[in-house]
Design a protein around this motif. Structure first.
Motif, PDB file in Angstrom:
ATOM      1  N   ILE A  72     -24.490  19.353  31.200  1.00  0.00           N
ATOM      2  CA  ILE A  72     -24.487  19.360  32.664  1.00  0.00           C
ATOM      3  C   ILE A  72     -25.174  18.117  33.222  1.00  0.00           C
ATOM      4  O   ILE A  72     -24.782  17.570  34.253  1.00  0.00           O
ATOM      5  CB  ILE A  72     -25.145  20.649  33.215  1.00  0.00           C
ATOM      6  N   ILE A  73     -26.183  17.615  32.516  1.00  0.00           N
ATOM      7  CA  ILE A  73     -26.862  16.381  32.946  1.00  0.00           C
ATOM      8  C   ILE A  73     -25.920  15.185  32.816  1.00  0.00           C
ATOM      9  O   ILE A  73     -25.809  14.355  33.724  1.00  0.00           O
ATOM     10  CB  ILE A  73     -28.144  16.156  32.116  1.00  0.00           C
ATOM     11  N   ILE A  74     -25.220  15.103  31.683  1.00  0.00           N
ATOM     12  CA  ILE A  74     -24.298  13.982  31.456  1.00  0.00           C
ATOM     13  C   ILE A  74     -23.189  13.977  32.500  1.00  0.00           C
ATOM     14  O   ILE A  74     -22.898  12.945  33.132  1.00  0.00           O
ATOM     15  CB  ILE A  74     -23.700  14.052  30.032  1.00  0.00           C
ATOM     16  N   ILE A  75     -22.558  15.131  32.710  1.00  0.00           N
ATOM     17  CA  ILE A  75     -21.456  15.225  33.666  1.00  0.00           C
ATOM     18  C   ILE A  75     -21.935  14.877  35.078  1.00  0.00           C
ATOM     19  O   ILE A  75     -21.302  14.088  35.789  1.00  0.00           O
ATOM     20  CB  ILE A  75     -20.851  16.645  33.645  1.00  0.00           C
ATOM     21  N   SER A  76     -23.066  15.440  35.462  1.00  0.00           N
ATOM     22  CA  SER A  76     -23.578  15.236  36.820  1.00  0.00           C
ATOM     23  C   SER A  76     -23.885  13.771  37.098  1.00  0.00           C
ATOM     24  O   SER A  76     -23.498  13.216  38.144  1.00  0.00           O
ATOM     25  CB  SER A  76     -24.843  16.069  37.031  1.00  0.00           C
ATOM     26  N   LEU A  77     -24.561  13.130  36.167  1.00  0.00           N
ATOM     27  CA  LEU A  77     -24.980  11.746  36.405  1.00  0.00           C
ATOM     28  C   LEU A  77     -23.808  10.767  36.339  1.00  0.00           C
ATOM     29  O   LEU A  77     -23.775   9.778  37.082  1.00  0.00           O
ATOM     30  CB  LEU A  77     -26.078  11.348  35.420  1.00  0.00           C
ATOM     31  N   ILE A  78     -22.829  11.032  35.473  1.00  0.00           N
ATOM     32  CA  ILE A  78     -21.637  10.178  35.451  1.00  0.00           C
ATOM     33  C   ILE A  78     -20.933  10.227  36.805  1.00  0.00           C
ATOM     34  O   ILE A  78     -20.582   9.195  37.382  1.00  0.00           O
ATOM     35  CB  ILE A  78     -20.664  10.604  34.328  1.00  0.00           C
ATOM     36  N   LEU A  79     -20.741  11.435  37.334  1.00  0.00           N
ATOM     37  CA  LEU A  79     -20.032  11.593  38.608  1.00  0.00           C
ATOM     38  C   LEU A  79     -20.780  10.931  39.757  1.00  0.00           C
ATOM     39  O   LEU A  79     -20.190  10.188  40.552  1.00  0.00           O
ATOM     40  CB  LEU A  79     -19.821  13.079  38.904  1.00  0.00           C
ATOM     41  N   HIS A 136     -14.972   9.738  17.851  1.00  0.00           N
ATOM     42  CA  HIS A 136     -15.138  10.987  18.585  1.00  0.00           C
ATOM     43  C   HIS A 136     -16.619  11.265  18.883  1.00  0.00           C
ATOM     44  O   HIS A 136     -16.947  11.871  19.903  1.00  0.00           O
ATOM     45  CB  HIS A 136     -14.538  12.145  17.790  1.00  0.00           C
ATOM     46  N   LYS A 137     -17.481  10.800  18.007  1.00  0.00           N
ATOM     47  CA  LYS A 137     -18.918  10.959  18.234  1.00  0.00           C
ATOM     48  C   LYS A 137     -19.401  10.029  19.340  1.00  0.00           C
ATOM     49  O   LYS A 137     -20.249  10.397  20.167  1.00  0.00           O
ATOM     50  CB  LYS A 137     -19.688  10.672  16.942  1.00  0.00           C
ATOM     51  N   LEU A 138     -18.862   8.805  19.374  1.00  0.00           N
ATOM     52  CA  LEU A 138     -19.242   7.831  20.394  1.00  0.00           C
ATOM     53  C   LEU A 138     -18.713   8.238  21.770  1.00  0.00           C
ATOM     54  O   LEU A 138     -19.404   8.074  22.781  1.00  0.00           O
ATOM     55  CB  LEU A 138     -18.701   6.445  20.016  1.00  0.00           C
ATOM     56  N   LEU A 139     -17.498   8.774  21.797  1.00  0.00           N
ATOM     57  CA  LEU A 139     -16.844   9.105  23.061  1.00  0.00           C
ATOM     58  C   LEU A 139     -16.388  10.562  23.049  1.00  0.00           C
ATOM     59  O   LEU A 139     -15.187  10.854  22.987  1.00  0.00           O
ATOM     60  CB  LEU A 139     -15.645   8.180  23.290  1.00  0.00           C
ATOM     61  N   PRO A 140     -17.319  11.499  23.158  1.00  0.00           N
ATOM     62  CA  PRO A 140     -16.950  12.920  23.159  1.00  0.00           C
ATOM     63  C   PRO A 140     -16.355  13.329  24.501  1.00  0.00           C
ATOM     64  O   PRO A 140     -16.483  12.607  25.498  1.00  0.00           O
ATOM     65  CB  PRO A 140     -18.300  13.618  22.916  1.00  0.00           C
ATOM     66  N   PRO A 141     -15.707  14.495  24.555  1.00  0.00           N
ATOM     67  CA  PRO A 141     -15.093  14.956  25.807  1.00  0.00           C
ATOM     68  C   PRO A 141     -16.059  15.045  26.982  1.00  0.00           C
ATOM     69  O   PRO A 141     -15.660  14.828  28.126  1.00  0.00           O
ATOM     70  CB  PRO A 141     -14.558  16.346  25.437  1.00  0.00           C
ATOM     71  N   VAL A 142     -17.344  15.348  26.718  1.00  0.00           N
ATOM     72  CA  VAL A 142     -18.314  15.484  27.804  1.00  0.00           C
ATOM     73  C   VAL A 142     -18.553  14.156  28.514  1.00  0.00           C
ATOM     74  O   VAL A 142     -18.968  14.122  29.680  1.00  0.00           O
ATOM     75  CB  VAL A 142     -19.649  16.063  27.273  1.00  0.00           C
ATOM     76  N   VAL A 143     -18.272  13.048  27.840  1.00  0.00           N
ATOM     77  CA  VAL A 143     -18.365  11.720  28.461  1.00  0.00           C
ATOM     78  C   VAL A 143     -17.019  11.302  29.045  1.00  0.00           C
ATOM     79  O   VAL A 143     -16.930  10.856  30.192  1.00  0.00           O
ATOM     80  CB  VAL A 143     -18.849  10.671  27.431  1.00  0.00           C
ATOM     81  N   VAL A 144     -15.959  11.468  28.269  1.00  0.00           N
ATOM     82  CA  VAL A 144     -14.637  10.987  28.677  1.00  0.00           C
ATOM     83  C   VAL A 144     -14.112  11.750  29.895  1.00  0.00           C
ATOM     84  O   VAL A 144     -13.561  11.153  30.830  1.00  0.00           O
ATOM     85  CB  VAL A 144     -13.641  11.101  27.505  1.00  0.00           C
ATOM     86  N   GLY A 145     -14.303  13.086  29.917  1.00  0.00           N
ATOM     87  CA  GLY A 145     -13.789  13.904  31.016  1.00  0.00           C
ATOM     88  C   GLY A 145     -14.259  13.448  32.384  1.00  0.00           C
ATOM     89  O   GLY A 145     -13.438  13.125  33.258  1.00  0.00           O
ATOM     90  N   PRO A 146     -15.577  13.395  32.623  1.00  0.00           N
ATOM     91  CA  PRO A 146     -16.041  12.957  33.951  1.00  0.00           C
ATOM     92  C   PRO A 146     -15.724  11.504  34.268  1.00  0.00           C
ATOM     93  O   PRO A 146     -15.551  11.151  35.441  1.00  0.00           O
ATOM     94  CB  PRO A 146     -17.556  13.206  33.897  1.00  0.00           C
ATOM     95  N   VAL A 147     -15.634  10.650  33.249  1.00  0.00           N
ATOM     96  CA  VAL A 147     -15.244   9.256  33.505  1.00  0.00           C
ATOM     97  C   VAL A 147     -13.823   9.211  34.071  1.00  0.00           C
ATOM     98  O   VAL A 147     -13.543   8.497  35.034  1.00  0.00           O
ATOM     99  CB  VAL A 147     -15.349   8.405  32.222  1.00  0.00           C
ATOM    100  N   ILE A 148     -12.913  10.005  33.485  1.00  0.00           N
ATOM    101  CA  ILE A 148     -11.542  10.053  33.983  1.00  0.00           C
ATOM    102  C   ILE A 148     -11.508  10.624  35.401  1.00  0.00           C
ATOM    103  O   ILE A 148     -10.749  10.153  36.265  1.00  0.00           O
ATOM    104  CB  ILE A 148     -10.653  10.893  33.047  1.00  0.00           C
ATOM    105  N   ILE A 149     -12.340  11.625  35.667  1.00  0.00           N
ATOM    106  CA  ILE A 149     -12.412  12.209  37.010  1.00  0.00           C
ATOM    107  C   ILE A 149     -12.798  11.141  38.039  1.00  0.00           C
ATOM    108  O   ILE A 149     -12.198  11.039  39.115  1.00  0.00           O
ATOM    109  CB  ILE A 149     -13.421  13.372  37.048  1.00  0.00           C
ATOM    110  N   THR A 150     -13.791  10.324  37.709  1.00  0.00           N
ATOM    111  CA  THR A 150     -14.226   9.284  38.663  1.00  0.00           C
ATOM    112  C   THR A 150     -13.150   8.229  38.874  1.00  0.00           C
ATOM    113  O   THR A 150     -12.991   7.711  39.987  1.00  0.00           O
ATOM    114  CB  THR A 150     -15.524   8.599  38.184  1.00  0.00           C
TER     115      THR A 150
END
Length: 413
Positions: free
Chosen positions: A361-368, A114-128
């Motif tokens: 917000i930086i993590i989400i923005s850059l993943i997308l 859960h520390k390696l793959l928190p929701p802030v990373v997994v969420g936008p990855v699924i969106i893309t």
């Protein structure tokens, strides 16, 4: 005997075949969308489920494994960029990524994952994953490269889409679990009436035939591209294991444990790729069917796996499925890719990810932007792009950026 204990009985064979019917629409749609062989997908779904059961033998989970939708966009891109064989090589390593995670969970516990793959990373990855192929869905629905008119293509696609939505909204019982099959059936029927289906490949196909197996080759670029894609299905896997546990009233995260379920899923995906099949994932559709039928005996899924393997050698089945027009598939894809993106948004909302936190917000923005925008990093020995690059950027930023608490008056949004 506990109702969730493994009890192999011949009388459960018909019930096992019924569960394959529930999974069938999603199982075959994925290879259709990515250009893989449907019969191979059936074969590897069966083999993958049996491998998963062996890995969870201490407490077999009553669940079926088959084609993962999370890999649709990455496979389509990889096939175009490096070919099917190299794509299969990348998928072998994507499966080994699961295996590596299973050993990390074994050593460090579930909290590390859960520390390696928190929701802030997994969420936008699924969106893309949901959005990156949306142009191809629109293209198929509009009849791009089709031999019939664009107007007819759009009409059939919309009828397919509306039919699927109606079943999702108002379907009862078993129909609630098979909206894709229902939508495709209606679209196929309209296509028959319009006279755009060619049955000659079905007539020429043999009843018994070997699936079109492919062997993988290993190219570093394809491997490095595909490995990070496994981040999203890893979280999907955890959710599905929790869901089937809620249905059967057994905590499968403790017994057989996430370390063993991840191992089974990973090995199933790698073995599938060695045959040229799509990566496997645990199927929530089947979990819903288990809830309705209260068929908790895991051995029923063994019969489901056997049925899939047998059908894989029916040559006319694959030929018939291949006659489904592109506009029908496009109509399904319009909804499907949007739903996948919505699951990513749900991940962010459900876990109350604070978008006013600069780090988030930086993590989400850059993943997308990195994933959808097609950014590529070329390091000479290998390159990263698309979803894989977005996921990798998210994981790295999550570790290096500090959490900053801000006052109400300083909120970004």
């Amino acid at each position: 005997m506990n109702p969730t204990d493994y009890d192999f009985r011949v009388k459960d064979a018909v019930l096992g075949a019924q569960f394959l019917f529930v999974a069938f629409g999603a199982l075959v749609l994925m290879p259709i969308l990515t250009g893989l062989d449907v019969n191979v997908a059936l074969f590897t779904a069966g083999i993958g489920t049996l491998i998963f059961q062996i890995c969870t033998r201490k407490k077999v989970v009553p669940i079926f494994l088959a084609s993962s939708f999370a890999f649709i966009a990455p496979i389509a891109f990889s096939v175009k960029e490096w070919g099917i064989s190299a794509t299969m090589g990348g998928l072998v390593f994507a499966g080994l990524f699961y295996v590596a995670l299973s050993f990390l969970v074994r050593l460090k516990g579930e909290e590390f994952l859960h520390k390696l793959l928190p929701p802030v990373v997994v969420g936008p990855v699924i969106i893309t994953i949901g959005l990156i192929l949306s142009p191809s869905a629109v293209g198929m629905a509009m009849g791009k490269d089709a031999s019939y008119s664009q107007e007819l293509s759009i009409i059939i696609a919309m009828i397919t889409l509306i039919s699927t939505i109606i079943v999702i909204m108002f379907g009862k019982g078993i129909f609630k679990l098979i909206p894709i099959i229902c939508g495709v059936s209606v679209g196929y029927g309209v296509s028959l009436l319009a006279g755009i289906i060619d049955f000659s490949p079905v007539a020429s196909a043999s009843w018994l035939a070997l699936p079109n197996f492919k062997t993988p080759t290993f190219e570093l670029n394809a491997i490095l591209y595909m490995i990070p894609v496994a981040i999203a299905p890893t979280i999907e896997h955890i959710g599905n294991i929790i869901a089937i546990g809620n249905v059967t009233k057994h905590d499968y995260l403790k017994e057989p444990g996430l370390k063993n379920t991840l191992l089974g899923d990973g090995l199933a995906t790698s073995v599938a790729a060695f045959f040229g099949g799509p990566p496997n994932t645990t199927y929530s559709e089947v979990t819903g069917a288990v809830r309705i039928t209260k068929s908790f005996n895991p051995a029923i899924m063994t019969w489901t796996a056997f049925t899939a393997i047998i059908l894989a050698f029916v040559g006319k089945l694959g030929a018939f499925i291949a006659t489904v027009p592109a506009c029908v598939i496009g109509g399904i894809m319009l909804l499907l890719f949007g739903i996948i993106a919505s699951v990513g948004m749900e991940t962010l909302i459900k876990n109350q990810v604070d978008v006013n936190n600069p780090k988030n917000i930086i993590i989400i923005s850059l993943i997308l932007v990195f994933a959808i925008g097609g950014m590529m990093f070329d390091f000479g020995f290998a390159s990263f792009s698309g979803i894989g690059l977005g996921a990798l950027i998210g994981v790295i930023l999550n570790f290096v950026l500090p959490d900053i608490k801000i006052d109400e008056k300083d909120k970004i949004l």
